[in-house]
Scaffold this motif. Sequence first.
Motif, PDB file in Angstrom:
ATOM      1  N   HIS A  64       0.861  -1.177   0.000  1.00  0.00           N
ATOM      2  CA  HIS A  64       0.000   0.000   0.000  1.00  0.00           C
ATOM      3  C   HIS A  64       0.893   1.221   0.000  1.00  0.00           C
ATOM      4  CE1 HIS A  64      -3.378  -2.374   2.207  1.00  0.00           C
ATOM      5  NE2 HIS A  64      -2.663  -3.143   1.445  1.00  0.00           N
ATOM      6  N   ASN A  65       0.475   2.260  -0.653  1.00  0.00           N
ATOM      7  CA  ASN A  65       1.163   3.547  -0.584  1.00  0.00           C
ATOM      8  C   ASN A  65       0.437   4.381   0.455  1.00  0.00           C
ATOM      9  OD1 ASN A  65       2.322   2.398  -2.805  1.00  0.00           O
ATOM     10  ND2 ASN A  65       2.005   4.123  -4.152  1.00  0.00           N
ATOM     11  N   VAL A  66       1.202   5.062   1.294  1.00  0.00           N
ATOM     12  CA  VAL A  66       0.618   5.835   2.381  1.00  0.00           C
ATOM     13  C   VAL A  66       1.218   7.233   2.382  1.00  0.00           C
ATOM     14  CG1 VAL A  66       0.261   5.955   4.875  1.00  0.00           C
ATOM     15  CG2 VAL A  66       0.401   3.739   3.754  1.00  0.00           C
ATOM     16  N   ARG A  91       0.387  13.989  -4.014  1.00  0.00           N
ATOM     17  CA  ARG A  91       1.448  13.478  -4.898  1.00  0.00           C
ATOM     18  C   ARG A  91       2.107  14.637  -5.643  1.00  0.00           C
ATOM     19  NH1 ARG A  91      -0.431   9.525  -9.358  1.00  0.00           N
ATOM     20  NH2 ARG A  91      -1.186  11.505 -10.120  1.00  0.00           N
ATOM     21  N   ALA A  92       1.312  15.601  -6.097  1.00  0.00           N
ATOM     22  CA  ALA A  92       1.869  16.768  -6.786  1.00  0.00           C
ATOM     23  C   ALA A  92       2.741  17.585  -5.834  1.00  0.00           C
ATOM     24  CB  ALA A  92       0.753  17.636  -7.356  1.00  0.00           C
ATOM     25  N   ALA A  93       2.295  17.768  -4.593  1.00  0.00           N
ATOM     26  CA  ALA A  93       3.090  18.522  -3.611  1.00  0.00           C
ATOM     27  C   ALA A  93       4.397  17.800  -3.317  1.00  0.00           C
ATOM     28  CB  ALA A  93       2.289  18.715  -2.325  1.00  0.00           C
ATOM     29  N   THR A  95       5.986  15.773  -5.361  1.00  0.00           N
ATOM     30  CA  THR A  95       6.805  15.883  -6.566  1.00  0.00           C
ATOM     31  C   THR A  95       7.497  17.242  -6.636  1.00  0.00           C
ATOM     32  OG1 THR A  95       5.323  14.396  -7.738  1.00  0.00           O
ATOM     33  CG2 THR A  95       6.750  15.750  -9.088  1.00  0.00           C
ATOM     34  N   MET A  96       6.835  18.278  -6.108  1.00  0.00           N
ATOM     35  CA  MET A  96       7.420  19.617  -6.129  1.00  0.00           C
ATOM     36  C   MET A  96       8.404  19.832  -4.983  1.00  0.00           C
ATOM     37  SD  MET A  96       4.297  22.063  -7.428  1.00  0.00           S
ATOM     38  CE  MET A  96       3.393  21.922  -5.912  1.00  0.00           C
ATOM     39  N   GLY A  97       8.775  18.760  -4.294  1.00  0.00           N
ATOM     40  CA  GLY A  97       9.797  18.859  -3.271  1.00  0.00           C
ATOM     41  C   GLY A  97       9.297  19.179  -1.883  1.00  0.00           C
ATOM     42  N   GLN A  98       7.991  19.031  -1.650  1.00  0.00           N
ATOM     43  CA  GLN A  98       7.443  19.312  -0.325  1.00  0.00           C
ATOM     44  C   GLN A  98       7.332  18.058   0.518  1.00  0.00           C
ATOM     45  OE1 GLN A  98       3.682  21.233  -0.761  1.00  0.00           O
ATOM     46  NE2 GLN A  98       4.482  22.877  -2.015  1.00  0.00           N
TER      47      GLN A  98
END
Length: 123
Positions: A64-66, A91-93, A95-98
């Motif tokens: 599972h991904n958590v 996921r977008a956040a 990916t942007m390094g957060q």
Amino acid sequence: MKWRNRIAARAARNRGEAYFRKNPDRMFMVRATFPLEQEGWTGGEHVANPLTLCIRHNRNTPKHNVVAFSGDPAAVPNDETFLSEIWDHMRAAHTMGQGGRLEISASQHQALLSSTGHLRGAI
């Protein structure tokens, strides 16, 4: 990771697997962290607010991904459409390094609720 955190993580994983076996049509679930499990997510540091976990079931594997985020799990509808939207947002956040534990502002939460039909009218 301390042994008690590993035990808590294993128990949480087992509950997640049971949930997805019982609900084979679901791809997402949301829940609060268990007390010792939360220690694992925060590195043992005390956190005043509960952590909420968004769990994505990978149908082709037992994994599972958590993603953890701050907030009350009662404020998060356990609805596939909403959880899919919030997953994409996180996921977008990430990916942007957060990476790490993500924060969702009240306005972002309101926009996600509105876009998935869980919020009607003005607050």
